[in-house]
Motif scaffolding. Structure first.
Motif, mmCIF file in Angstrom:
data_model
loop_
_atom_site.group_PDB
_atom_site.id
_atom_site.type_symbol
_atom_site.label_atom_id
_atom_site.label_comp_id
_atom_site.label_asym_id
_atom_site.label_seq_id
_atom_site.Cartn_x
_atom_site.Cartn_y
_atom_site.Cartn_z
ATOM 1 N N VAL A 121 35.124 21.646 46.050
ATOM 2 C CA VAL A 121 33.716 21.414 46.280
ATOM 3 C C VAL A 121 32.793 20.913 44.955
ATOM 4 C CG1 VAL A 121 31.240 22.549 46.903
ATOM 5 C CG2 VAL A 121 33.604 23.372 47.824
ATOM 6 N N PRO A 122 32.751 19.576 45.151
ATOM 7 C CA PRO A 122 32.247 18.731 43.864
ATOM 8 C C PRO A 122 30.751 19.365 43.352
ATOM 9 C CG PRO A 122 31.618 17.490 45.932
ATOM 10 C CD PRO A 122 32.514 18.479 46.263
ATOM 11 N N GLY A 123 30.921 19.618 42.047
ATOM 12 C CA GLY A 123 29.790 20.219 41.224
ATOM 13 C C GLY A 123 29.591 21.428 41.536
ATOM 14 N N LEU A 124 30.483 22.392 41.850
ATOM 15 C CA LEU A 124 30.401 23.951 42.139
ATOM 16 C C LEU A 124 31.510 24.611 41.454
ATOM 17 C CD1 LEU A 124 28.822 26.227 43.273
ATOM 18 C CD2 LEU A 124 30.222 26.043 45.271
ATOM 19 N N TYR A 125 31.276 25.566 40.473
ATOM 20 C CA TYR A 125 32.055 26.520 39.774
ATOM 21 C C TYR A 125 31.869 28.052 40.140
ATOM 22 C CZ TYR A 125 32.569 22.338 36.903
ATOM 23 O OH TYR A 125 32.842 21.000 36.288
ATOM 24 N N ALA A 126 32.980 28.851 39.951
ATOM 25 C CA ALA A 126 32.639 30.122 39.987
ATOM 26 C C ALA A 126 33.467 31.034 38.940
ATOM 27 C CB ALA A 126 33.085 30.828 41.532
ATOM 28 N N ALA A 127 32.834 31.935 38.431
ATOM 29 C CA ALA A 127 33.654 32.682 37.352
ATOM 30 C C ALA A 127 33.373 34.230 37.293
ATOM 31 C CB ALA A 127 33.208 32.229 36.048
ATOM 32 N N GLY A 128 33.979 35.155 36.827
ATOM 33 C CA GLY A 128 33.626 36.703 36.908
ATOM 34 C C GLY A 128 33.932 37.074 38.282
ATOM 35 N N GLU A 129 33.165 38.061 38.591
ATOM 36 C CA GLU A 129 33.370 38.811 39.914
ATOM 37 C C GLU A 129 33.364 37.882 41.025
ATOM 38 O OE1 GLU A 129 31.174 42.547 39.994
ATOM 39 O OE2 GLU A 129 31.684 43.165 37.960
ATOM 40 N N THR A 130 32.544 36.867 40.990
ATOM 41 C CA THR A 130 32.319 35.810 41.806
ATOM 42 C C THR A 130 33.580 35.023 42.410
ATOM 43 O OG1 THR A 130 29.958 35.603 41.142
ATOM 44 C CG2 THR A 130 30.701 34.217 43.036
ATOM 45 N N GLN A 131 34.542 35.227 41.145
ATOM 46 C CA GLN A 131 36.018 34.420 41.686
ATOM 47 C C GLN A 131 36.797 35.531 42.215
ATOM 48 O OE1 GLN A 131 37.923 33.892 38.014
ATOM 49 N NE2 GLN A 131 39.105 32.056 38.943
ATOM 50 N N GLY A 132 37.431 35.230 43.220
ATOM 51 C CA GLY A 132 38.146 36.472 43.930
ATOM 52 C C GLY A 132 39.723 35.962 43.441
ATOM 53 N N ILE A 133 40.447 37.231 42.904
ATOM 54 C CA ILE A 133 41.671 37.234 42.423
ATOM 55 C C ILE A 133 42.191 38.611 42.588
ATOM 56 C CG2 ILE A 133 41.479 35.125 40.798
ATOM 57 C CD1 ILE A 133 41.479 37.592 38.403
ATOM 58 N N TYR A 134 41.740 39.557 42.905
ATOM 59 C CA TYR A 134 42.462 40.922 42.929
ATOM 60 C C TYR A 134 42.729 41.190 44.637
ATOM 61 C CZ TYR A 134 40.777 41.470 38.047
ATOM 62 O OH TYR A 134 40.391 40.950 37.022
ATOM 63 N N HIS A 135 43.818 41.775 44.525
ATOM 64 C CA HIS A 135 44.212 42.415 45.995
ATOM 65 C C HIS A 135 44.856 43.710 45.367
ATOM 66 C CE1 HIS A 135 44.040 38.630 48.248
ATOM 67 N NE2 HIS A 135 44.092 37.899 47.078
ATOM 68 N N ARG A 136 45.035 44.705 46.349
ATOM 69 C CA ARG A 136 45.863 45.725 46.324
ATOM 70 C C ARG A 136 45.427 46.628 45.274
ATOM 71 N NH1 ARG A 136 51.678 45.060 48.911
ATOM 72 N NH2 ARG A 136 51.923 46.742 47.441
ATOM 73 N N VAL A 137 45.673 46.598 44.126
ATOM 74 C CA VAL A 137 45.515 47.181 42.908
ATOM 75 C C VAL A 137 45.212 46.481 41.803
ATOM 76 C CG1 VAL A 137 46.547 48.975 41.239
ATOM 77 C CG2 VAL A 137 47.361 48.906 43.532
ATOM 78 N N TYR A 138 43.991 46.925 41.565
ATOM 79 C CA TYR A 138 43.410 46.269 40.339
ATOM 80 C C TYR A 138 44.169 46.121 39.153
ATOM 81 C CZ TYR A 138 40.227 45.730 36.078
ATOM 82 O OH TYR A 138 39.537 45.155 34.872
ATOM 83 N N THR A 139 44.428 44.815 38.596
ATOM 84 C CA THR A 139 45.353 44.601 37.215
ATOM 85 C C THR A 139 44.158 45.343 36.113
ATOM 86 O OG1 THR A 139 46.468 42.871 38.093
ATOM 87 C CG2 THR A 139 46.410 43.180 35.596
ATOM 88 N N GLY A 140 44.529 46.375 35.676
ATOM 89 C CA GLY A 140 43.201 47.131 34.759
ATOM 90 C C GLY A 140 43.249 46.171 33.551
ATOM 91 N N SER A 141 42.049 46.356 33.198
ATOM 92 C CA SER A 141 41.359 46.021 31.762
ATOM 93 C C SER A 141 41.340 44.471 31.838
ATOM 94 C CB SER A 141 42.137 46.465 30.680
ATOM 95 O OG SER A 141 41.699 48.029 30.696
ATOM 96 N N THR A 142 41.406 43.655 32.814
ATOM 97 C CA THR A 142 41.213 42.325 32.975
ATOM 98 C C THR A 142 39.948 41.721 33.449
ATOM 99 O OG1 THR A 142 42.204 42.173 35.198
ATOM 100 C CG2 THR A 142 43.636 42.149 33.278
ATOM 101 N N SER A 143 39.183 42.392 34.051
ATOM 102 C CA SER A 143 37.868 41.715 34.553
ATOM 103 C C SER A 143 37.111 41.253 33.439
ATOM 104 C CB SER A 143 37.013 43.006 35.562
ATOM 105 O OG SER A 143 36.711 43.819 34.508
ATOM 106 N N VAL A 144 37.088 41.861 32.173
ATOM 107 C CA VAL A 144 36.032 41.125 31.313
ATOM 108 C C VAL A 144 36.559 40.143 30.908
ATOM 109 C CG1 VAL A 144 35.066 41.380 28.858
ATOM 110 C CG2 VAL A 144 34.780 43.277 30.683
ATOM 111 N N LEU A 145 37.809 40.015 30.788
ATOM 112 C CA LEU A 145 38.661 38.884 30.215
ATOM 113 C C LEU A 145 38.510 37.595 31.250
ATOM 114 C CD1 LEU A 145 42.194 40.359 28.937
ATOM 115 C CD2 LEU A 145 40.148 39.392 27.546
ATOM 116 N N ARG A 146 38.603 37.975 32.771
ATOM 117 C CA ARG A 146 38.494 36.940 33.814
ATOM 118 C C ARG A 146 37.251 36.337 33.479
ATOM 119 N NH1 ARG A 146 37.455 38.934 40.036
ATOM 120 N NH2 ARG A 146 36.021 40.529 38.771
#
Length: 484
Positions: free
Chosen positions: A443-468
């Motif tokens: 999508v030209p001109g559009l970025y997403a970061a932080g919780e708005t970006q979806g990467i987690y499934h099943r079990v959270y990879t602990g202590s990575t959300s701030v790093l994301r």
């Protein structure tokens, strides 16, 4: 009313993701406008409240299991044809694979690879990172934390952003994307402090406005009726109402992450403290409103399993559970560090009296405790609160570790509910944090970061959300400035 000023980059949200994007872009010479739903005293959403633990061995090396944990929790029942396609070069992926909700290996590889450089950048701004005490008594991975927590990070980044000339519009909520004739995102429509709607143009937009844990309608839509039992873990979560995700989906962005799930923590509902966690349950039993056990309280180290166990509380009657334990807990050094509630446990001289005090049926709870006690292994001296001791209580459900009969008064109980740190569902991006549409195109001109970006499934990879948030906010800022 239409604004005439056109910023190079408009960023929705002032948490770690948005502010990392802002400072990175400003350092590269771009002009930046930041939108923040809260007022100046409360900016930052979840970032303001987190202790910012990081899945790292030290401030230059990620934990050994960082990428492995993401791979193990990439989704449910993934099509083998999709997995086969992931083995090809990214340019050869079919459109359906580019838009798939699982985390791309390239995204996770970039995430892992950029962590050390991102922390070096933050250290250059005067922030520091290192070992800090944690409330988890057992862990299966390594962690450090930001000194000063998330609040320290966002305070320093906001100072830098404003010093470099960022415009910050508080009490302003983005409600829709603006798109040019060719489909390029060129700003947002926003609702300002007085409730008036205006267009705010920009050459590109970063959505860093969090998840939807503060929006009961979206929580119910994606997580179901049990959402009524779930509340945000900290005050900042109430500002996360999902507009960034919704507006992008309405414009054809691909969803990513597990929309029907969230990162859960076990919280004492009586407490007014943020993140009033209760992690003592591996050394007792969990019961529901009917006085019955419903989960293995100790399938492994608490950091590896509290996410799933915490979510299970919302499935219980009235969405509540109690941890029942006894005075033997005093044998465990530092046991009180596993509890952050400022409200003391309910205590009683007998299990029946404890049940009456917390509103459970005394006979039912006594029967549950008796059954558990009978299933515990004998006293062989093998109890070890800080290592998997394999002291299994053989009943249904089993308790895999740390099983000791509950026999020593005073008997204690804490109520626990499922509290929502953040939601898993978000937007699909590429490694540069560019949003991908449902046809696998950028999508030209559009970025997403932080919780708005979806990467987690099943079990959270602990202590990575701030790093994301830090890494992909920075990736978005760098790409907008033509640096990656």
């Amino acid at each position: 009313m239409t604004e005439t000023k056109i910023s190079d980059l408009l960023i929705v949200g002032c948490g770690v993701a948005g502010l990392s994007a802002a400072v990175t872009a400003l350092q590269a010479g771009l002009s930046v406008t930041l939108l923040e739903r809260a007022d100046a005293e409360n900016f930052g959403g979840n970032s303001r409240w987190t202790e910012a633990y990081m899945r790292m061995k030290n401030d230059a090396e990620i934990a050994d299991d960082f990428e492995e944990h993401f791979a193990e929790n990439a989704g449910w029942n993934i099509d083998h044809n999709v997995l086969d396609a992931l083995g090809r070069s990214y340019e050869d992926w079919p459109a359906n694979v580019r838009a798939h909700s699982l985390p791309d290996p390239e995204v996770i590889s970039t995430f892992a690879g950029q962590v050390p450089e991102t922390l070096d950048w933050l250290k250059g701004l005067g922030l520091s990172f290192g070992p800090q005490p944690i409330y988890l008594l057992t862990q299966n991975t390594s962690r450090i934390a930001a000194m000063g927590g998330g609040l320290g990070i966002i305070t320093r980044l906001m100072e830098e952003a404003q010093a470099l000339g960022a415009e910050v519009l508080y009490r302003t909520t983005a409600t829709d994307l603006l798109r040019g004739p060719d489909g390029t995102v060129c700003g947002v429509q926003a609702n300002g402090p007085e409730g008036t709607v205006r267009d705010i143009p920009a050459k590109a937009v970063v959505l860093a406005s969090g998840g939807y844990q503060g929006n009961p309608e979206m929580m119910t839509r994606y997580i179901g009726p049990k959402a009524r039992h779930i509340r945000p873990v900290a005050p900042g979560g109430y500002y996360n109402r999902g507009e960034g995700i919704r507006m992008a989906l309405d414009h054809g962005a691909a969803p990513a992450g597990e929309f029907g799930s969230y990162h859960a923590e076990p919280v004492d509902p009586r407490s007014r403290q943020p993140e009033a966690v209760v992690f003592i349950y591996p050394y007792g039993i969990l019961v529901n409103r009917d006085g019955r056990r419903f989960a293995d309280e100790a399938p492994g180290t608490v950091d590896a399993h509290y996410d799933n166990i915490g979510r299970s509380f919302a499935d219980q009657p009235d969405g509540i559970a109690w941890v029942i334990f006894d005075a033997q807990v005093e044998d465990i050094p530092r046991w009180k560090t596993a509890i952050r509630s400022d409200v003391p446990p309910v205590e009683a001289a007998s299990i029946e009296a404890l049940a009456a005090a917390i509103g459970l049926d005394p006979a039912a709870l006594a029967g549950t405790v008796d059954d558990f006690n009978a299933a515990c292994p004998g006293d062989d001296g093998g109890f070890d609160p800080f290592a998997l001791d394999h002291r299994r209580a053989a009943l249904t459900p089993p308790k895999s570790h740390w099983s000791r009969p509950i026999v020593k008064a005073p008997f204690r109980a804490y109520p626990i509910i499922s509290s929502n740190c953040f939601t898993f569902g978000g937007l699909k991006t590429d490694p540069s944090a560019r949003v991908i549409d449902v046809d696998g195109k950028i999508v030209p001109g559009l970025y997403a970061a932080g919780e708005t970006q979806g990467i987690y499934h099943r079990v959270y990879t602990g202590s990575t959300s701030v790093l994301r948030g830090l890494v992909f906010g920075r990736q978005a800022g760098r790409h907008a400035a033509g640096l990656n």
